[in-house]
Design a protein around this motif. Structure first.
Motif, mmCIF file in Angstrom:
data_model
loop_
_atom_site.group_PDB
_atom_site.id
_atom_site.type_symbol
_atom_site.label_atom_id
_atom_site.label_comp_id
_atom_site.label_asym_id
_atom_site.label_seq_id
_atom_site.Cartn_x
_atom_site.Cartn_y
_atom_site.Cartn_z
ATOM 1 N N LEU A 184 0.819 -1.212 0.000
ATOM 2 C CA LEU A 184 0.000 0.000 0.000
ATOM 3 C C LEU A 184 0.857 1.269 0.000
ATOM 4 N N GLU A 185 1.934 1.251 0.763
ATOM 5 C CA GLU A 185 2.762 2.455 0.870
ATOM 6 C C GLU A 185 3.551 2.738 -0.414
ATOM 7 N N LYS A 186 3.575 1.768 -1.321
ATOM 8 C CA LYS A 186 4.308 1.950 -2.576
ATOM 9 C C LYS A 186 3.423 2.508 -3.697
ATOM 10 N N ILE A 187 2.116 2.550 -3.464
ATOM 11 C CA ILE A 187 1.198 2.918 -4.538
ATOM 12 C C ILE A 187 1.334 4.385 -4.930
ATOM 13 N N ILE A 188 1.340 5.275 -3.957
ATOM 14 C CA ILE A 188 1.430 6.709 -4.279
ATOM 15 C C ILE A 188 2.746 7.042 -4.983
ATOM 16 N N PRO A 189 3.908 6.565 -4.493
ATOM 17 C CA PRO A 189 5.147 6.803 -5.249
ATOM 18 C C PRO A 189 5.103 6.234 -6.662
ATOM 19 N N ALA A 190 4.446 5.076 -6.838
ATOM 20 C CA ALA A 190 4.353 4.481 -8.173
ATOM 21 C C ALA A 190 3.520 5.354 -9.107
ATOM 22 N N ILE A 191 2.431 5.915 -8.586
ATOM 23 C CA ILE A 191 1.606 6.833 -9.396
ATOM 24 C C ILE A 191 2.404 8.085 -9.762
ATOM 25 N N GLU A 192 3.126 8.615 -8.796
ATOM 26 C CA GLU A 192 3.947 9.807 -9.049
ATOM 27 C C GLU A 192 5.010 9.524 -10.111
ATOM 28 N N GLN A 193 5.533 8.311 -10.119
ATOM 29 C CA GLN A 193 6.540 7.942 -11.104
ATOM 30 C C GLN A 193 5.947 7.918 -12.511
ATOM 31 N N VAL A 194 4.722 7.395 -12.641
ATOM 32 C CA VAL A 194 4.051 7.393 -13.953
ATOM 33 C C VAL A 194 3.806 8.828 -14.429
ATOM 34 N N ILE A 195 3.360 9.665 -13.517
ATOM 35 C CA ILE A 195 3.093 11.073 -13.857
ATOM 36 C C ILE A 195 4.379 11.753 -14.337
ATOM 37 N N LYS A 196 5.486 11.446 -13.674
ATOM 38 C CA LYS A 196 6.777 12.005 -14.082
ATOM 39 C C LYS A 196 7.169 11.495 -15.464
ATOM 40 N N LYS A 197 6.980 10.190 -15.681
ATOM 41 C CA LYS A 197 7.343 9.589 -16.959
ATOM 42 C C LYS A 197 6.531 10.172 -18.108
ATOM 43 N N GLU A 198 5.271 10.537 -17.824
ATOM 44 C CA GLU A 198 4.398 11.094 -18.855
ATOM 45 C C GLU A 198 4.536 12.618 -18.961
ATOM 46 N N ASN A 199 5.539 13.167 -18.264
ATOM 47 C CA ASN A 199 5.865 14.600 -18.371
ATOM 48 C C ASN A 199 4.768 15.526 -17.833
ATOM 49 N N TYR A 200 4.165 15.114 -16.711
ATOM 50 C CA TYR A 200 3.167 15.979 -16.073
ATOM 51 C C TYR A 200 3.624 16.428 -14.677
ATOM 52 N N THR A 201 4.909 16.320 -14.407
ATOM 53 C CA THR A 201 5.405 16.699 -13.083
ATOM 54 C C THR A 201 5.087 18.149 -12.748
ATOM 55 N N ALA A 202 5.215 19.031 -13.711
ATOM 56 C CA ALA A 202 4.960 20.456 -13.467
ATOM 57 C C ALA A 202 3.499 20.730 -13.160
ATOM 58 N N GLN A 203 2.615 19.854 -13.642
ATOM 59 C CA GLN A 203 1.173 20.043 -13.422
ATOM 60 C C GLN A 203 0.666 19.319 -12.166
ATOM 61 N N LEU A 204 1.516 18.504 -11.556
ATOM 62 C CA LEU A 204 1.081 17.722 -10.402
ATOM 63 C C LEU A 204 1.007 18.587 -9.143
ATOM 64 N N VAL A 205 -0.136 18.511 -8.459
ATOM 65 C CA VAL A 205 -0.302 19.180 -7.172
ATOM 66 C C VAL A 205 -0.075 18.182 -6.032
ATOM 67 N N SER A 206 -0.759 17.023 -6.105
ATOM 68 C CA SER A 206 -0.595 16.019 -5.052
ATOM 69 C C SER A 206 -1.220 14.690 -5.470
ATOM 70 N N VAL A 207 -0.787 13.636 -4.807
ATOM 71 C CA VAL A 207 -1.416 12.316 -4.899
ATOM 72 C C VAL A 207 -1.641 11.840 -3.471
ATOM 73 N N SER A 208 -2.845 11.405 -3.163
ATOM 74 C CA SER A 208 -3.131 10.995 -1.783
ATOM 75 C C SER A 208 -4.278 9.999 -1.731
ATOM 76 N N PHE A 209 -4.298 9.237 -0.649
ATOM 77 C CA PHE A 209 -5.469 8.419 -0.354
ATOM 78 C C PHE A 209 -6.484 9.308 0.365
ATOM 79 N N ILE A 210 -7.703 9.340 -0.130
ATOM 80 C CA ILE A 210 -8.719 10.171 0.509
ATOM 81 C C ILE A 210 -9.790 9.333 1.202
ATOM 82 N N GLN A 211 -9.691 8.029 1.083
ATOM 83 C CA GLN A 211 -10.648 7.160 1.756
ATOM 84 C C GLN A 211 -10.057 5.766 1.881
ATOM 85 N N GLY A 212 -10.333 5.113 2.987
ATOM 86 C CA GLY A 212 -9.882 3.747 3.181
ATOM 87 C C GLY A 212 -10.343 3.226 4.525
#
Length: 427
Positions: free
Chosen positions: A301-329
């Motif tokens: 579970l703790e690896k999911i957010i970094p993995a999503i951030e890595q995809v966003i970086k790979k797709e060149n959206y790092t400058a547009q990223l504000v945050s990634v978070s779990f909002i419910q669980g």
């Protein structure tokens, strides 16, 4: 002159003397006979609950029916813990310190699926589409059986009739309002009827369900909806995981003889399922991508957010990223390993090796707030099969045409009355 029943009880007492940790089969044959006698009554009350379903927080009629039933059995009743909850209390006639709780959930679903039953819901838009009406009947049946054996029980039984399970609030609210501190149960058990073959009991130690999370990706509003959809697709492809290209999201296969839960090589373990269709919305110059995911391995579970951030970086959206978070669980069902093993051994010793089977997987999409009880008290949660394909009955929860073979009530009552009695009376 003694009646036949009193002679049986005398024999049972003699046979049980000194056999504290040995199963007395005659005890449980008697439980089976008693269950058969009350079965028609339990079917009737199940159908009454089904006809008059009540949503979470509105279980007033159900509470009164349960309360009256327990009082008529001579069982002490407490309705002061929380909202429409009911606690039935059976104090054994023999000395014993063990306190065992059984949970049955009460509420129905907002649903208007067509029903092919003679006892359809009379409440528009509300149905028992998850089987809680069956759980209530089983809980009342267990109460009646154990009340008959009250004098031979060591310790105390608490029958917990819990409101608001569908909103994941009732168990936590009962705890927060003093349930555990007032009654201090040492063990707790529950079941859920589902789409396994009728009467099949299934359990496993540790997690019964996958961990459910809702993730939110927050981007600057300069990203278009089309770009967001494409990014969501990349995240889905990158993170989704299943064994050998299987489809663990097809929960109708959980009883499959090749790939189902009872197989050590089941497809229902080691997966990460994501909802493919992300929910996209915007507010205050920001774009939100929301989705649910289901992960079997807590450590991942703790690896999911970094993995999503890595995809966003790979797709060149790092400058547009504000945050990634779990909002419910929510917490997930986590069965006490020691109690699970003991429960399986007891039920197999009484009703045979095939009376209960081990699950090797975790079910996605579903969960149960019984998990909150397990955080405070060691407990075990079982699946109980309610499907009968020969009769055209498929007990797939929260689905159209959800129907339960009522024979499952009989299996539930006798099996778990026996389990509770054995757990109470053992050293």
């Amino acid at each position: 002159m003694k009646t036949t029943l009193s002679i049986i009880f005398t024999m049972l007492g003699l046979l049980s003397f000194g056999q504290t940790n040995k199963i007395n089969v005659l005890d449980h044959k008697l439980i089976g006979m008693e269950t058969d006698k009350i079965y028609d009554k339990l079917v009737k009350i199940r159908r009454d609950f089904h006809t008059h379903p009540e949503l979470a927080g509105k279980e007033k009629r159900s509470q009164q029916v349960i309360k009256d039933y327990l009082l008529n059995l001579g069982i002490e009743v407490d309705t002061t813990i929380y909202a429409h909850s009911v606690v039935g209390i059976i104090k054994g006639g023999k000395k014993g310190t063990r306190k065992i709780a059984w949970r049955a959930d009460m509420d129905a679903l907002p649903s208007d699926f067509p029903e092919q039953l003679s006892f359809k819901s009379k409440v528009p838009g509300v149905q028992h589409g998850c089987g809680h009406d069956v759980h209530l009947a089983i809980g009342l049946g267990i109460a009646e059986i154990l009340a008959k054996h009250k004098e031979s029980l060591k310790g105390t039984v608490y029958l917990l009739f819990q409101p608001e399970e569908e909103t994941f609030a009732g168990a936590k609210n009962m705890i927060d309002n003093g349930l555990v501190s007032k009654f201090d149960p040492s063990e707790i058990y529950a079941l859920h009827v589902t789409a396994l073959p009728v009467g099949q009991i299934m359990v496993k130690p540790n997690e019964m369900f996958a961990y459910q999370k809702r993730v939110r990706i927050k981007l600057k509003n300069s990203v278009t909806n089309e770009e967001a959809k494409a990014l969501a697709g990349k995240i889905y492809q990158s993170l989704s995981r299943a064994k050998n290209d299987s489809k663990p999201w097809e929960v109708q296969n959980m009883s499959d003889h090749r790939d189902g839960l009872m197989q050590p090589n089941t497809i229902f373990n080691d997966y990460l399922i994501m909802d493919k269709n992300f929910m996209i919305s915007s507010k205050n110059e920001e774009l939100f991508l929301d989705t649910y995911l289901y992960e079997t391995n807590q450590a991942q579970l703790e690896k999911i957010i970094p993995a999503i951030e890595q995809v966003i970086k790979k797709e060149n959206y790092t400058a547009q990223l504000v945050s990634v978070s779990f909002i419910q669980g929510n917490p997930t069902i986590y069965n006490d390993e020691n109690l699970t093993k003991k429960s399986m051994k007891i039920l197999q010793g009484i009703y045979g090796d095939h009376s209960i089977v081990r699950s090797y997987g975790q079910v996605p999409f579903f969960n149960d707030d019984f998990a909150y009880f397990q955080q405070k008290v060691p407990g075990v949660y079982f699946f109980l099969g309610g499907s009968n394909l020969e009769k055209g009955l498929v007990a797939m929860n929260h689905a159209a045409n959800f129907m339960v073979d009522e024979e499952s009530i009989k299996i539930g009552v006798k099996s778990f009355s026996s389990l509770i009695m054995e757990r109470l009376n053992r050293k």
